[in-house]
Structures are given as C-alpha cells and as structure tokens.
Design a protein around this motif. Structure first.
Motif, PDB file in Angstrom:
ATOM      1  N   MET A  75       0.849  -1.197   0.000  1.00  0.00           N
ATOM      2  CA  MET A  75       0.000   0.000   0.000  1.00  0.00           C
ATOM      3  C   MET A  75       0.879   1.240   0.000  1.00  0.00           C
ATOM      4  N   THR A  76       0.404   2.283  -0.632  1.00  0.00           N
ATOM      5  CA  THR A  76       1.145   3.554  -0.680  1.00  0.00           C
ATOM      6  C   THR A  76       0.223   4.681  -0.267  1.00  0.00           C
ATOM      7  N   THR A  77       0.805   5.786   0.166  1.00  0.00           N
ATOM      8  CA  THR A  77       0.029   6.962   0.590  1.00  0.00           C
ATOM      9  C   THR A  77       0.379   8.141  -0.294  1.00  0.00           C
ATOM     10  N   THR A  78      -0.651   8.798  -0.862  1.00  0.00           N
ATOM     11  CA  THR A  78      -0.415   9.943  -1.738  1.00  0.00           C
ATOM     12  C   THR A  78      -0.218  11.172  -0.891  1.00  0.00           C
ATOM     13  N   SER A  79       0.128  12.219  -1.583  1.00  0.00           N
ATOM     14  CA  SER A  79       0.343  13.490  -0.870  1.00  0.00           C
ATOM     15  C   SER A  79      -0.935  13.989  -0.236  1.00  0.00           C
ATOM     16  N   SER A  80      -2.069  13.507  -0.722  1.00  0.00           N
ATOM     17  CA  SER A  80      -3.360  13.937  -0.148  1.00  0.00           C
ATOM     18  C   SER A  80      -3.799  12.998   0.962  1.00  0.00           C
ATOM     19  N   SER A  81      -2.852  12.068   1.402  1.00  0.00           N
ATOM     20  CA  SER A  81      -3.102  11.137   2.506  1.00  0.00           C
ATOM     21  C   SER A  81      -4.185  10.112   2.180  1.00  0.00           C
ATOM     22  N   THR A  82      -4.448   9.886   0.874  1.00  0.00           N
ATOM     23  CA  THR A  82      -5.432   8.886   0.471  1.00  0.00           C
ATOM     24  C   THR A  82      -4.737   7.549   0.279  1.00  0.00           C
ATOM     25  N   THR A  83      -5.208   6.472   0.962  1.00  0.00           N
ATOM     26  CA  THR A  83      -4.590   5.155   0.864  1.00  0.00           C
ATOM     27  C   THR A  83      -5.041   4.458  -0.407  1.00  0.00           C
ATOM     28  N   LYS A  84      -4.045   3.923  -1.183  1.00  0.00           N
ATOM     29  CA  LYS A  84      -4.362   3.189  -2.407  1.00  0.00           C
ATOM     30  C   LYS A  84      -3.953   1.726  -2.233  1.00  0.00           C
ATOM     31  N   TYR A  85      -4.693   0.825  -2.849  1.00  0.00           N
ATOM     32  CA  TYR A  85      -4.436  -0.601  -2.723  1.00  0.00           C
ATOM     33  C   TYR A  85      -4.077  -1.188  -4.081  1.00  0.00           C
ATOM     34  N   ASP A  86      -3.093  -2.170  -4.033  1.00  0.00           N
ATOM     35  CA  ASP A  86      -2.834  -3.017  -5.209  1.00  0.00           C
ATOM     36  C   ASP A  86      -3.548  -4.322  -4.922  1.00  0.00           C
ATOM     37  N   PRO A  87      -4.708  -4.558  -5.484  1.00  0.00           N
ATOM     38  CA  PRO A  87      -5.520  -5.729  -5.140  1.00  0.00           C
ATOM     39  C   PRO A  87      -4.760  -7.054  -5.258  1.00  0.00           C
ATOM     40  N   ALA A  88      -3.954  -7.258  -6.333  1.00  0.00           N
ATOM     41  CA  ALA A  88      -3.252  -8.530  -6.547  1.00  0.00           C
ATOM     42  C   ALA A  88      -2.213  -8.770  -5.460  1.00  0.00           C
ATOM     43  N   THR A  89      -1.435  -7.739  -5.130  1.00  0.00           N
ATOM     44  CA  THR A  89      -0.399  -7.887  -4.107  1.00  0.00           C
ATOM     45  C   THR A  89      -1.024  -8.159  -2.748  1.00  0.00           C
ATOM     46  N   THR A  90      -2.054  -7.409  -2.422  1.00  0.00           N
ATOM     47  CA  THR A  90      -2.708  -7.571  -1.131  1.00  0.00           C
ATOM     48  C   THR A  90      -3.373  -8.937  -1.020  1.00  0.00           C
ATOM     49  N   ALA A  91      -4.006  -9.387  -2.104  1.00  0.00           N
ATOM     50  CA  ALA A  91      -4.666 -10.697  -2.112  1.00  0.00           C
ATOM     51  C   ALA A  91      -3.635 -11.817  -1.925  1.00  0.00           C
ATOM     52  N   THR A  92      -2.469 -11.676  -2.566  1.00  0.00           N
ATOM     53  CA  THR A  92      -1.399 -12.671  -2.426  1.00  0.00           C
ATOM     54  C   THR A  92      -0.907 -12.744  -0.989  1.00  0.00           C
ATOM     55  N   GLN A  93      -0.683 -11.595  -0.382  1.00  0.00           N
ATOM     56  CA  GLN A  93      -0.184 -11.549   0.991  1.00  0.00           C
ATOM     57  C   GLN A  93      -1.179 -12.183   1.968  1.00  0.00           C
ATOM     58  N   LEU A  94      -2.451 -11.844   1.810  1.00  0.00           N
ATOM     59  CA  LEU A  94      -3.455 -12.365   2.731  1.00  0.00           C
ATOM     60  C   LEU A  94      -3.718 -13.859   2.519  1.00  0.00           C
ATOM     61  N   ALA A  95      -3.722 -14.324   1.253  1.00  0.00           N
ATOM     62  CA  ALA A  95      -3.931 -15.750   0.970  1.00  0.00           C
ATOM     63  C   ALA A  95      -2.762 -16.572   1.489  1.00  0.00           C
ATOM     64  N   THR A  96      -1.545 -16.021   1.354  1.00  0.00           N
ATOM     65  CA  THR A  96      -0.355 -16.708   1.863  1.00  0.00           C
ATOM     66  C   THR A  96      -0.418 -16.821   3.380  1.00  0.00           C
ATOM     67  N   ALA A  97      -0.809 -15.723   4.040  1.00  0.00           N
ATOM     68  CA  ALA A  97      -0.928 -15.736   5.499  1.00  0.00           C
ATOM     69  C   ALA A  97      -2.006 -16.725   5.947  1.00  0.00           C
ATOM     70  N   TYR A  98      -3.069 -16.834   5.166  1.00  0.00           N
ATOM     71  CA  TYR A  98      -4.179 -17.726   5.487  1.00  0.00           C
ATOM     72  C   TYR A  98      -3.739 -19.192   5.499  1.00  0.00           C
ATOM     73  N   THR A  99      -2.813 -19.570   4.589  1.00  0.00           N
ATOM     74  CA  THR A  99      -2.391 -20.980   4.465  1.00  0.00           C
ATOM     75  C   THR A  99      -0.975 -21.230   4.982  1.00  0.00           C
ATOM     76  N   ALA A 100      -0.315 -20.206   5.514  1.00  0.00           N
ATOM     77  CA  ALA A 100       1.105 -20.304   5.857  1.00  0.00           C
ATOM     78  C   ALA A 100       1.423 -21.426   6.833  1.00  0.00           C
ATOM     79  N   ASP A 101       0.700 -21.514   7.946  1.00  0.00           N
ATOM     80  CA  ASP A 101       1.008 -22.526   8.961  1.00  0.00           C
ATOM     81  C   ASP A 101       0.848 -23.935   8.406  1.00  0.00           C
ATOM     82  N   ARG A 102      -0.239 -24.147   7.689  1.00  0.00           N
ATOM     83  CA  ARG A 102      -0.470 -25.476   7.126  1.00  0.00           C
ATOM     84  C   ARG A 102       0.552 -25.802   6.026  1.00  0.00           C
TER      85      ARG A 102
END
Length: 462
Positions: free
Chosen positions: A1-28
């Motif tokens: 995630m990055t923050t613009t000069s106007s303090s608006t948070t932007k998301y990269d859906p693919a990167t975020t989805a990869t990180q969360l899916a990996t965390a979801y299955t990491a232990d197993r």
C-alpha cells in the motif's frame, strides 16, 4: 500500500490478495512442506539402506559360494601344460598328470565350389557324431540364380533351422578361389562333422562336398593320472577337468611320449585367505559407514544435521544383531582369535600377522566361525547374518519393502493434501482479490467525489 500526498490510501488488489492468501495458508503449508521433505528424505534413506544391505548380502554369498573363507592354491610344476584353481573344499596334496592329447573342435574345408550348379531339390544334411543334425536347402541358397558360391553355402548353413550354432560356416580364399570352412562349436570326438549329400544331384557340387579336407580332427582329451599307459586314463570332450574334489584343471599343451608327468600341488593359500577375510571386513565396514550416516545424531554446534533414521529403533536393533553375530564363539574361537578386531565405531580391522599365525595352528576353525549362507544349511556368522538380513531385504515381506510401501502411501497422501491446500489458497486469493478490487473501485469513486466538493467549496470562498 502507498500513501499519496493527499493522505489517500491506495491498494494493489493482486499484491494484497497474495499476501493475505499466503498468510491464510502459511502454517499449514509450512507443516506440509516439512512433512513432504521428511518423506522424501526417508524414501532416499531407505533406498541407500536397501542398496547397502543388498551389497553386503552379495558379499556374504560370494564368500560362502567359495565353500569357505580358507583359500587353497593349485599349481602345476610346468605352467605351460595347464592351469588350475582350488576351492576351500580341496585337500592338500600332490598329483601327477601326463597330457597325451588335447580335446579339439573339428574343422573341415571344401574347395571347388565356385558357381556350382544346383538342382531344385538339392538338400544337404549336416550331422555331428554326437547325434545332432540339420538340413540345408541349397536351391534356396542360390540367391541370384547364377550357381552356388562358397559364401552362399556358408550363409545357408549358418541360417539353417536346427543348426542352433552347433556348426559355424565361413570362407577363406586360397589362390584366388573361395573355400568353404566348417567348424564344430564343441570340442571332442562327438563334434566330428559329416555331410550327407545323398539328396544332391551328381555333379561338381556333390563332388566338392564329398571331398572335405580335415584341418583339425575331432578328438577327445586324453589325460593320465600318473604315467602314460600305466596310470588312470581320463578321457573326455573338454580340456577342463574336475577329477580332484575342489580342483579345476585346464590343460593347454599336449606332452611328448616319454616326457615325465607334471606335478599338481594343492596347498593352503595364506594370501588368498587373507584376501577373503579382508573382503568380508571391507564389506562390513562399508555397510557400517552407510548405517552410521543414516543413524547419526548430528552435531548442532557444528551445523551437522542428524541422519534421517537417527531415532529409528529398528535400525538400532539391526546394527545390534549384526554386532552380536560378529561376537559369537564357535568351538571356543572368536574372530578376534584370527585378528579380526571390532573398533569402537563399529567397524572392523584385520591384523594379518595374527591371522597368519592362527591359521598355522588352526586353519579349519576360521571356516567354522564364518560358516555359510546356503539355504537350509546356514551356519556360523554368515548364516546368522544372512537369516536376519532376510527379515529386512526380502522383496515381499522385508522391513525395507514394508517401509517403502508406507512412505509411498504417505507421499501420495501428502500430494493430495498439497492439492487441497493449493485449492484453498486459490479460493482465498480470488476472494481477497475481488474484495480489494471492489475497495479500489470505491476508493476511486470517493476520491472523485472529494475532488468535486473541493472544487465547489473553493469557488464559494472566492
């Protein structure tokens, strides 16, 4: 995630989805990866163990097949007359032999076969004195119809049904003319070649085949145990004799009438015995090396990993049983009496000086100690080891096979579990991707609305 000069948070859906899916299955996934690695290492370890045990079994069987670790030698007083070998079953002693004749394979040549005419029904019968025979269709042998040649006849004889390599045919060129050469593949009088030309029409072909020239006669070997004419006559089709128990003799040169018989001496072979014992020691040490690596506890301080079977009770029992077999006593004797010493690390060392000294006073004790692996007559160290190793190496019911089957089933199960986990990861990734794609769209809409308000209020204040 990055923050613009106007303090608006932007998301990269693919990167975020990869990180969360990996965390979801990491232990197993971590657990599954470790289990898969362990299963792979176990399978590899079992293969190494199987190879090592099979090699050791083979070494035991090879030594047992010699009918004893104790070695004997057999030598002729004139090595130009023949060679000999002796097994542990041979009895020491001296024997006299006279070589009257050597066995030979019959060889016959036939000339005058250039462009010989052949009739449609011409059939040649080739026979050996021992009873074997076969027919050759000479009409079919003339491949180009211009008359038979020696080469065509030779090819037909070699390819004839029923020959089965009992007679080989070839050609030689003498004075510009090809001659047919027939040779029996067996030595001895029963290998004498005869040709039956009764079904060949009269002519040059029949005349040539009826006029063979004997190059090498078909004869048996004639050996005398003792002097020629007064000893025991030994006649056979082969030049290799086994008339003396445990001794194999191959005669290579005939002797002249009146020559003195040669002497065959059978005696204990100290160096050969030492070589046999060393072969056992080397085979045992090789097995110990492999088992040591597989059961090593490792050393974390030196970053040395433990062996895959470091805590395996079965292998501990296997090693203990082999050690017990090594320490057994037969007739009050142990391997240590013959200079075969067990080291602290489980390996063996051979003291050849001690072996030689003990062999001089009690040579038979060594063979009794080692025994044999022969099924139904297993005895001594070899027999005990062979019986116990069979519990591990039997291809149907052995420990190795059972363990390999279990590992194969586990690996199949792990592969299925990995496929299930991959499906769960992909589902989670898709769900997160959809969610954050929608969030990204909503964020863009809100940003656009904010820009409109900013522009509106900016115009009002002016």
């Amino acid at each position: 995630m990055t923050t613009t000069s106007s303090s608006t948070t932007k998301y990269d859906p693919a990167t975020t989805a990869t990180q969360l899916a990996t965390a979801y299955t990491a232990d197993r996934q971590t657990m599954l990866t470790q289990q898969t690695t362990n299963a792979k290492n176990t399978a590899s370890g079992l293969t190494k163990l199987q190879s090592a045990l099979s090699a050791f079994e083979s070494a035991l069987n090879t030594l047992s097949a010699k009918k004893g670790v104790l070695a004997n030698s057999a030598t002729f007083s004139n090595t130009g007359v023949g060679t000999a070998t002796a097994t542990a079953a041979a009895t020491a002693g001296s024997y006299s032999f006279f070589v009257e004749k050597l066995a030979s394979a019959n060889q016959v040549t036939y000339s005058g076969l250039s462009n010989a005419s052949v009739a449609g029904g011409d059939t040649l019968k080739v026979a050996l004195a021992g009873g074997a025979s076969f027919n050759v269709n000479l009409a079919a042998a003339d491949t180009n119809g211009d008359g038979l040649t020696a080469k065509e006849i030779a090819a037909a004889i070699n390819a004839a049904s029923g020959n089965n390599s009992t007679v080989t045919a070839s050609t030689v060129t003498v004075g510009g003319q090809s001659q047919l050469v027939l040779q029996s593949t067996a030595t001895g009088a029963n290998g004498k070649i005869t040709l039956d030309t009764s079904q060949i029409a009269a002519g040059s072909l029949k005349t040539a085949l009826d006029s063979g020239n004997q190059l090498v006669p078909a004869q048996d070997a004639v050996i005398w145990l003792g002097d020629q004419g007064t000893g025991i006559k030994l006649q056979q089709s082969s030049n290799t004799y086994s008339a003396i128990d445990g001794v194999s003799m191959t005669f290579t040169k005939a002797m002249a009438s009146g020559d003195q018989p040669v002497t065959l001496t059978v005696a204990s072979d100290t160096s050969g015995t030492a070589a046999n014992v060393q072969a056992f020691v080397d085979a045992y040490n090789t097995l110990q090396g492999v088992m040591g690596d597989l059961t090593s506890v490792g050393d974390p301080t030196k970053k040395i990993a433990a062996g895959i079977f470091a805590n395996d009770t079965g292998l501990s029992v296997l090693n203990s049983r082999l050690g017990s077999a090594m320490r057994q006593s037969v007739g009050g004797l142990t391997l240590a009496n013959y200079g075969i010493i067990a080291n602290r690390d489980g390996t063996l060392t051979l003291d050849q000086g001690k072996l030689t000294k003990k062999m001089a006073s009690d040579p038979d004790g060594l063979d009794k100690l080692f025994g044999q692996t022969t099924l139904g007559a297993q005895s001594g160290i070899f027999g005990d080891m062979d019986k116990y190793l069979e519990l591990w190496t039997n291809s149907a019911t052995g420990q190795i096979t059972q363990r390999q089957n279990s590992v194969t089933k586990l690996q199949t199960s792990l592969t299925d579990r990995q496929a299930t986990l991959d499906t769960q990861y992909n589902s989670a990734y898709k769900r997160y991707l959809d969610q954050f794609t929608q969030l990204q769209t909503l964020q863009a809409q809100m940003s656009q609305t904010t820009s409109i308000f900013d522009a509106l209020f900016s115009n009002s204040s002016s």
